[in-house]
Structures are given as C-alpha cells and as structure tokens.
Design an enzyme around this catalytic site. Structure first.
Site, short mmCIF file in Angstrom:
data_model
loop_
_atom_site.label_atom_id
_atom_site.label_comp_id
_atom_site.label_asym_id
_atom_site.label_seq_id
_atom_site.Cartn_x
_atom_site.Cartn_y
_atom_site.Cartn_z
N LYS A 60 16.29 72.31 -32.90
CA LYS A 60 17.54 71.72 -32.42
C LYS A 60 17.99 70.63 -33.39
O LYS A 60 17.21 69.72 -33.71
CB LYS A 60 17.36 71.12 -31.03
CG LYS A 60 18.64 70.46 -30.52
CD LYS A 60 18.49 70.07 -29.05
CE LYS A 60 18.01 68.66 -28.87
NZ LYS A 60 19.06 67.64 -29.03
N ASP B 208 23.31 71.00 -31.35
CA ASP B 208 23.60 70.31 -30.08
C ASP B 208 24.61 69.19 -30.31
O ASP B 208 24.24 68.02 -30.40
CB ASP B 208 22.28 69.78 -29.50
CG ASP B 208 22.47 69.15 -28.13
OD1 ASP B 208 23.48 69.45 -27.47
OD2 ASP B 208 21.60 68.35 -27.73
N LYS C 272 27.47 69.00 -28.31
CA LYS C 272 28.13 68.79 -27.01
C LYS C 272 29.64 68.62 -27.19
O LYS C 272 30.21 67.58 -26.89
CB LYS C 272 27.52 67.59 -26.28
CG LYS C 272 26.04 67.76 -25.98
CD LYS C 272 25.50 66.64 -25.11
CE LYS C 272 24.03 66.80 -24.82
NZ LYS C 272 23.14 66.57 -25.99
N ASP D 209 36.74 68.73 -26.34
CA ASP D 209 38.01 68.38 -26.97
C ASP D 209 39.05 69.40 -26.50
O ASP D 209 38.75 70.22 -25.62
CB ASP D 209 37.85 68.37 -28.51
CG ASP D 209 38.81 67.40 -29.18
OD1 ASP D 209 39.99 67.37 -28.80
OD2 ASP D 209 38.38 66.68 -30.09
N THR E 288 21.98 63.96 -18.28
CA THR E 288 20.88 63.49 -17.42
C THR E 288 20.86 61.96 -17.34
O THR E 288 20.17 61.40 -16.51
CB THR E 288 19.52 64.01 -17.91
OG1 THR E 288 19.50 63.89 -19.32
CG2 THR E 288 19.30 65.44 -17.52
N ARG F 170 9.79 64.57 -28.80
CA ARG F 170 8.69 63.66 -29.14
C ARG F 170 7.29 64.18 -28.89
O ARG F 170 6.39 63.90 -29.70
CB ARG F 170 8.92 62.31 -28.44
CG ARG F 170 10.09 61.56 -29.07
CD ARG F 170 10.64 60.50 -28.17
NE ARG F 170 11.33 61.09 -27.04
CZ ARG F 170 11.97 60.38 -26.11
NH1 ARG F 170 11.98 59.06 -26.17
NH2 ARG F 170 12.59 60.98 -25.12
O1 C5P Z 1 11.79 63.75 -27.18
P1 C5P Z 1 12.24 64.55 -26.00
O2 C5P Z 1 11.37 65.75 -25.71
O3 C5P Z 1 12.53 63.72 -24.81
O4 C5P Z 1 13.61 65.15 -26.57
C1 C5P Z 1 14.47 65.92 -25.84
C2 C5P Z 1 15.66 66.29 -26.68
O5 C5P Z 1 16.60 66.88 -25.81
C3 C5P Z 1 16.38 65.12 -27.37
O6 C5P Z 1 16.96 65.62 -28.58
C4 C5P Z 1 17.45 64.75 -26.38
O7 C5P Z 1 18.59 64.19 -26.96
C5 C5P Z 1 17.80 66.12 -25.79
N1 C5P Z 1 18.41 66.12 -24.47
C6 C5P Z 1 17.83 65.54 -23.35
N2 C5P Z 1 18.45 65.60 -22.14
C7 C5P Z 1 19.61 66.24 -22.03
C8 C5P Z 1 20.19 66.85 -23.15
C9 C5P Z 1 19.55 66.77 -24.35
O8 C5P Z 1 16.76 64.97 -23.42
N3 C5P Z 1 20.19 66.33 -20.85
#
Ligand code: C5P
Length: 230
Positions: A33, A60, A62, A65, A119, A209
């Site tokens: 991603k 991603d 999002k 527009d 979220t 992460r």
């Molecule tokens: O590090 P982690 O596993 O929390 O990363 C989740 C990824 O998904 C990040 O790139 C974050 O921006 C993305 N994301 C999220 N929640 C969402 C949409 C995207 O955590 N609702």
C-alpha cells in the site's frame, strides 16, 4: 493459497527508505500500500520500485472531489499500473459512478474500494457533521451507495466487516487495524487479529507497523499469514 491477501502498508517518508524496506521484506509479500505521505513526497515515481519487483499496488489516496476530477485521477493512476485504489463514499453517487466508469475504461482496470467512515471519527464527530447514524449503520448505508454505484468494495474495520459481508456477498473488503492477539496496538483503537478479520469476511488485510517495524519482518509476516489461514 491464503484465505485473504496480505497488503503491507509502506508508510515511509521517501523512496530511499522504501527501497531499504523492500530489500528487507520477504519476497512472498505480493501487495504493497502506497499512501498520501510518500506519494506527496515522490509522486508516481514511487511506484517504480514496486513495478520492477512485479508487486501489486494499492494506492490509498482516498479521492474525494467532483466526478470529472476523480475520474481523471483514476485513469491516470491506472496508467501507472495501480491495481487497487480508494475513494471516499461520502463523495456521493455521481462521483462514485464516475470513478467506477473511468476504471472500466482502462486497459488494466484497477479495482476501486470506498472508505465509508474514517476510523478516526467518533459518534460525537458524527453529530458535528449532522450524521444521525451509528458507525455501523453509516458503513452499511454508504456501502450500499458505493456498491450500487459500481464500486468494487469497501475499506472497513474488521468489526464492521461482518455486516458489510452479509449485505454485499461479493464485495472486496479491505481491513486495516490488524494486530496479532499479543501485539502492540499503537494508535489503532479497534484492532483485530488476522484470523478474526478473515472470519468476518475480509478479503485484503492491510498491515503496517507490525511488519514494517518488526525486528524480523519475515517472521512477523509469516506469523500474520499463519494466523490468517488457521
Ligand atoms: O501500522 P498499521 O498496521 O496501524 O497501519 C495501517 C495502515 O492502514 C496505515 O497506512 C493507515 O494509514 C491505514 N489505515 C488505517 N485505518 C483506516 C484506513 C487506513 O489504519 N481506516
């Protein structure tokens, strides 16, 4: 065959950091991603190291527009070899239909998934925005709008995935916020294990992460896949 696709979120500031991470991460990861931070820093050139390695790309950004602008952005992203991309469902039917139609006109059509609710928003934020629904009701209502506009699926927390899966049996469901049961949750509030997300109907799991910051990324990704497939 895995029960869902694992997508690693390449949340890094620049292409040098990305190259270093790609060297470290195991070959069996097929999907990455690319998000706003690195795309704003590097532009579409950031996709090249992924294409060179034959990886699938989830862009991603999002998009939200006017319909023509979103349609043009979808076509341009597709021309760069993107496989999956995001729009905001709140952009409305005309925007969603324009995005879906633009994708279908492309030589290699990307799949498009809609974000129903960030979220980071709480039900108190919903009040400020004049939305009189629960998070789950909003997810299903905007899911209905997206799917009936020709969009391929939704981005959702694993906790709303079941309601969306029941309402939309064929939709792509992308779930972030994935952690191993004993893992560090970081700033994610509503986390779920890989196996729970799959049970709820997720087709693609976005993991950042827990793999990107692991001491041993191959072991971390392998553990995620094992949990997903159990
Ligand atoms: O590090 P982690 O596993 O929390 O990363 C989740 C990824 O998904 C990040 O790139 C974050 O921006 C993305 N994301 C999220 N929640 C969402 C949409 C995207 O955590 N609702």
């Amino acid at each position: 065959m895995n029960k869902a696709d694992l997508i690693v979120a390449l949340d890094v500031p620049n292409v040098e950091a990305m190259e270093a991470k790609l060297q470290e991460l195991p070959d069996f990861i097929e999907w990455y991603k690319v998000g706003l931070e690195i795309f704003c820093a590097e532009g579409p050139a950031v996709l090249e190291p992924l294409k060179k390695r034959n990886k699938k790309i989830f862009l991603d950004l999002k998009l939200h527009d006017i319909p023509q602008t979103v349609a043009n952005a979808v076509k341009t992203a597709a021309s760069h070899g993107v496989n999956l991309m995001t729009v905001h469902a709140i952009g409305g039917r005309a925007m969603l239909e324009a995005a879906a139609a633009a994708a279908k006109e492309c030589a290699n059509p990307p799949k498009i998934v809609a974000v129903t609710t960030l979220t980071s928003l709480s039900e108190a934020d919903f009040k400020d925005l004049g939305i009189n629904r629960t998070v789950s009701e909003q997810a299903v209502a905007l899911g209905e709008l997206a799917i009936s506009s020709g969009i391929d699926g939704m981005v959702t927390s694993a906790h709303e995935a079941k309601a969306l899966r029941e309402a939309f049996p064929d939709a792509i469901l992308v779930t972030p916020g994935i952690r191993m049961p004993d893992g560090d949750v970081g700033d994610q509030k509503r986390v779920a294990s890989p196996s729970f997300a799959v049970e709820q109907g997720a087709t693609h799991l976005v993991i950042g992460r827990p793999i990107m910051h692991a001491e041993d990324p191959t072991a971390a990704a392998t553990a995620m896949l094992e949990d997903m497939n159990k």
